[in-house]
Write a protein that holds these residues in place. Structure first.
Motif, short mmCIF file in Angstrom:
data_model
loop_
_atom_site.label_atom_id
_atom_site.label_comp_id
_atom_site.label_asym_id
_atom_site.label_seq_id
_atom_site.Cartn_x
_atom_site.Cartn_y
_atom_site.Cartn_z
N PRO A 133 0.78 -1.10 0.14
CA PRO A 133 -0.06 -0.03 0.01
C PRO A 133 1.00 1.30 -0.01
N SER A 134 1.74 1.37 0.96
CA SER A 134 2.76 2.47 0.68
C SER A 134 3.56 2.68 -0.53
N GLU A 135 3.80 1.60 -1.14
CA GLU A 135 4.47 1.65 -2.42
C GLU A 135 3.57 2.20 -3.48
N ALA B 206 -6.75 10.29 -1.51
CA ALA B 206 -7.19 9.94 -0.08
C ALA B 206 -7.48 8.36 0.30
N GLU B 207 -7.87 8.00 -0.99
CA GLU B 207 -8.26 6.56 -1.10
C GLU B 207 -6.95 5.82 -1.10
N LEU B 208 -5.78 6.17 -1.63
CA LEU B 208 -4.56 5.43 -1.30
C LEU B 208 -3.90 5.66 -0.07
N LEU B 209 -4.05 6.85 0.16
CA LEU B 209 -3.43 7.09 1.65
C LEU B 209 -4.05 6.26 2.64
N HIS B 210 -5.32 6.35 2.62
CA HIS B 210 -6.23 5.51 3.39
C HIS B 210 -5.94 4.02 3.64
N ARG B 211 -5.57 3.46 2.41
CA ARG B 211 -5.11 2.09 2.67
C ARG B 211 -4.01 1.72 3.13
N GLN C 159 -2.58 3.65 5.19
CA GLN C 159 -2.80 3.69 6.95
C GLN C 159 -3.37 2.48 7.52
N GLU C 160 -4.46 1.94 6.95
CA GLU C 160 -5.02 0.68 7.23
C GLU C 160 -4.21 -0.48 7.28
N ARG D 1 5.84 7.46 7.12
CA ARG D 1 5.93 6.08 7.52
C ARG D 1 5.83 5.87 9.02
N VAL D 2 5.07 4.86 9.42
CA VAL D 2 4.81 4.73 10.92
C VAL D 2 6.32 4.28 11.17
N GLN D 3 6.94 5.04 12.42
CA GLN D 3 8.16 4.57 12.81
C GLN D 3 8.28 3.16 13.47
#
Lengths: 195, 195
Positions: free
Chosen positions: A88-90, A136-141, A143-144, A190-192
């Motif tokens: 998802p982050s890629e 927002a959709e891509l960001l949301h994924r 994040q989930e 990214r989450v650390q």
DNA sequence: ACCTGAACACCGTTCAAGT
DNA sequence: ACCTGAACACCGTTCAAGT
């Protein structure tokens, strides 16, 4: 009840012709001279009086918006195709790269979008909205999936992306610069792992 | 051998007076209307012909540079005072915040610096250099402490900072926005704990 | 209803004429 | 040596007059 959008109000034939001519010339001029190309020249090259341009596209933004509309819509539609290509982050990263590339086609466009996406009164606002919700959709994924920080805000992310576009545009740095800067930003989202 | 910089070439009294008057008015005008204030008005308010302004400050950039010189030098000198207040990366973070605040005083200044710091021919180039090397020192320390990635380049970091300044300036976002965006960037510069 | 093009108000820059 | 201000070339925008 008929759902009739006013997309295509009838226009006198000559008006329609002028409208299209102006759009075509504007496209060329923006590509050549950037988003602040001379409106006078656009009108002249389209073979119409300068007043006619203002009749069709009251402020300069309206012309820019008209030129961008198709392109912006197709981009929002394409957003879904970025899902699931990698993590998802890629996917988000790849999308932001594409976003920056789009926002860099015309010199001065990033700056125009930066203010236009903010003000509801701007003709560019609608353009911005569809792209924003697609993003927002891509960001949301991401994040989930626990890859991107939950506090991250899509507007902030897009502002950084436009900031990168501006930096690349103004300093003449190419894709390498964009890739380096974007990598920094995405890593910052990214989450650390441990802290 | 005498070390005589040409800082203060003698000037005819009236020329000197005009020079100073123009600078004072430029300062006011930039603060009021941004970095692209009307040169004509500046000349008029200084009580001189428009030609006189061009005699003293050939392109608009030269006037901007003159107005910025003091401020830019004192900032470079202050850089050292940021060292050792916190961890090396916290020092860098605080410095970048100050940098953005400075670059935001005049509307349009961030954009001018973005291009000016790049081109050697620009009057703004020298300004940029002293700030850049001051910044490099802070970055370097944080890298040696193992807090910031060794590949990070100071020019890239400053471009991101100016990008943030542009975003804040153009969208009217205040210090909150700047803090959020800067936090993302600085985190992106950190060495990733485990991966 | 729509178009034209002159008119307006505003730029930045140059330069001949003045002191 | 320096200053002045008219002149120039260029903007975006408006609007009376035409079709």
């Amino acid at each position: 009840m008929e759902l009739l959008t006013e997309r295509e109000r009838p226009m006198r034939a000559d008006a329609r012709r002028n409208h299209d001519c102006l759009l075509a010339e504007a496209r060329i001029a923006f590509a050549k001279y950037g988003a602040d190309a001379s409106l006078e020249e656009i009108a002249h090259r389209a073979g119409v009086g300068s007043g006619t341009l203002y009749r069709h596209f009251p402020p300069r933004e309206a012309l820019l918006e008209a030129v961008l509309r198709d392109w912006t819509e197709s981009m929002a539609e394409d957003a879904a195709s970025f899902l699931g290509k990698g993590s998802p982050s890629e996917d988000l990263h790849a999308w932001l790269r594409a976003y920056i590339a789009h926002v860099t086609v015309y010199r001065g466009l990033a700056a125009a979008l930066m203010v236009g996406m903010q003000e509801k009164s701007s003709a560019l606002y609608a353009c911005g909205q569809s792209v924003r919700s697609a993003s927002a959709e891509l960001l949301h994924r991401a994040q989930e999936a626990g890859e991107i920080r939950p506090e991250a805000d899509i507007s902030d992310v897009l502002k950084l992306a436009k900031g990168i576009a501006l930096a690349a545009e103004q300093t003449g740095g190419g894709d390498d610069l964009i890739d380096r800067l974007l990598a920094i930003v995405v890593d910052g989202l990214r989450v650390q792992p441990a802290k």
